[in-house]
Design a protein around this motif. Sequence first.
Motif, PDB file in Angstrom:
ATOM      1  N   TYR A   1      -0.648  10.401 -10.781  1.00 13.24           N
ATOM      2  CA  TYR A   1      -0.216   9.378  -9.674  1.00 13.24           C
ATOM      3  C   TYR A   1      -1.546   8.261  -9.871  1.00 13.24           C
ATOM      4  CZ  TYR A   1       0.711   7.795  -5.019  1.00 13.24           C
ATOM      5  OH  TYR A   1       0.951   6.753  -3.764  1.00 13.24           O
TER       6      TYR A   1
ATOM      7  N   VAL B   1      -0.675   4.248 -10.448  1.00 12.66           N
ATOM      8  CA  VAL B   1      -1.103   3.126  -9.428  1.00 12.66           C
ATOM      9  C   VAL B   1      -1.629   2.103 -10.154  1.00 12.66           C
ATOM     10  CG1 VAL B   1      -2.780   2.592  -7.353  1.00 12.66           C
ATOM     11  CG2 VAL B   1      -1.555   4.735  -7.487  1.00 12.66           C
TER      12      VAL B   1
ATOM     13  N   PHE C   1       6.074   2.054 -10.357  1.00 12.82           N
ATOM     14  CA  PHE C   1       6.025   2.295  -8.986  1.00 12.82           C
ATOM     15  C   PHE C   1       6.913   3.136  -8.580  1.00 12.82           C
ATOM     16  CE2 PHE C   1       6.070   1.291  -4.501  1.00 12.82           C
ATOM     17  CZ  PHE C   1       5.030   0.993  -4.262  1.00 12.82           C
TER      18      PHE C   1
ATOM     19  N   LEU D   1       5.689   6.540  -8.845  1.00  7.53           N
ATOM     20  CA  LEU D   1       4.812   6.956  -7.509  1.00  7.53           C
ATOM     21  C   LEU D   1       5.663   7.481  -6.458  1.00  7.53           C
ATOM     22  CD1 LEU D   1       2.274   3.685  -7.425  1.00  7.53           C
ATOM     23  CD2 LEU D   1       1.930   5.896  -8.659  1.00  7.53           C
TER      24      LEU D   1
ATOM     25  N   SER E   1       5.103  11.117  -5.131  1.00 10.50           N
ATOM     26  CA  SER E   1       4.886  11.405  -3.466  1.00 10.50           C
ATOM     27  C   SER E   1       5.736  12.238  -2.753  1.00 10.50           C
ATOM     28  CB  SER E   1       4.478   9.993  -2.952  1.00 10.50           C
ATOM     29  OG  SER E   1       5.629   9.242  -3.031  1.00 10.50           O
TER      30      SER E   1
ATOM     31  N   VAL F   1      -1.172   9.659  -1.051  1.00 11.60           N
ATOM     32  CA  VAL F   1      -1.144   7.869  -0.781  1.00 11.60           C
ATOM     33  C   VAL F   1      -2.414   7.279  -0.565  1.00 11.60           C
ATOM     34  CG1 VAL F   1       0.169   6.209   0.391  1.00 11.60           C
ATOM     35  CG2 VAL F   1       1.400   8.328  -0.308  1.00 11.60           C
TER      36      VAL F   1
ATOM     37  N   GLY G   1      -4.709   7.095  -3.388  1.00 13.50           N
ATOM     38  CA  GLY G   1      -4.417   6.123  -4.331  1.00 13.50           C
ATOM     39  C   GLY G   1      -5.044   4.871  -4.171  1.00 13.50           C
TER      40      GLY G   1
ATOM     41  N   LEU H   1      -6.760   1.989  -7.182  1.00 11.79           N
ATOM     42  CA  LEU H   1      -6.023   0.635  -7.267  1.00 11.79           C
ATOM     43  C   LEU H   1      -7.076  -0.386  -6.826  1.00 11.79           C
ATOM     44  CD1 LEU H   1      -3.482  -1.159  -7.058  1.00 11.79           C
ATOM     45  CD2 LEU H   1      -3.263  -0.279  -4.746  1.00 11.79           C
TER      46      LEU H   1
ATOM     47  N   TYR I   1       1.869  -1.390  -1.103  1.00 14.79           N
ATOM     48  CA  TYR I   1       1.892  -0.181  -1.385  1.00 14.79           C
ATOM     49  C   TYR I   1       1.547   0.698  -0.462  1.00 14.79           C
ATOM     50  CZ  TYR I   1      -0.787   3.845  -2.825  1.00 14.79           C
ATOM     51  OH  TYR I   1      -1.352   5.190  -3.212  1.00 14.79           O
TER      52      TYR I   1
ATOM     53  N   GLN J   1       4.751   3.330   0.669  1.00 16.63           N
ATOM     54  CA  GLN J   1       4.571   4.758   0.144  1.00 16.63           C
ATOM     55  C   GLN J   1       4.465   5.744   1.317  1.00 16.63           C
ATOM     56  OE1 GLN J   1       5.696   4.954  -3.262  1.00 16.63           O
ATOM     57  NE2 GLN J   1       3.662   6.079  -3.610  1.00 16.63           N
TER      58      GLN J   1
END
Length: 231
Positions: A28, A32, A63, A66, A70, A86, A89, A93, A137, A141
């Motif tokens: 993950y 990201v 994405f 992701l 998740s 999340v 993440g 990022l 994001y 998410q």
Amino acid sequence: MTTDPAVTPAATPVAGIPRSLFAFSLLYGGLVVLAGVLGTKLASLGHWPVLGDLAVESGIFAFLFLVVISSAVAELHGRKVANQLVRYGFVPLIFSMVALTIVIRVVPPAAFWNDQEAFARLLGQGARMQFAGLVSYGVSQTLNVYLFSRLAGSEIGKEKNGVLLLRAWLASMLSQTVDTVLFITISFIGQDMPIVQIMEGQIISKLVLSTIMVPPLILLFVRLGRRLDRP
């Protein structure tokens, strides 16, 4: 990162973390960062009946994974753990955004290297687009995890594959639509850009990909996670 004992199966942990959660968290974090890099290329999805020619920024391929990861974590370890994933993440990022900004704007290129302009054009994002990426994001998410878990209720982790696929499809499509609306609006509002047209093309493309890719991949990752977590 703690797991929900009501959801998590018996597992041999890695440093106190179930093996599936450990492996999925590593993947993950990398995705990201990769999503932002891949997003510099616009990819063609070909010509579709009724829909016409579809194009989407390539970051969607990372994405969507992701979304898959998740959702799989929510199914295996509960909504709380998925939300933690999340939130964590944001660390890679933000770090990648800062690192790229420093490398592009502060670190001087070597005298014999002639690709600084191309490098900056492809990987450099303005502060406004970076902010748009962070907001879209986080919201999309979190929404995906919420919808995926909420649709299952108390049956999360216990449902048959058909219901799991339906939840995955609905949560992915809604969260991807919100992601596009937020990112495009924050990035281009107030500028002379056809925002609605950009949104339409991106949303249709993402819905097509969400329908084709996300449900079977979530089912695959859930099965893989359960296999990893076997004692």
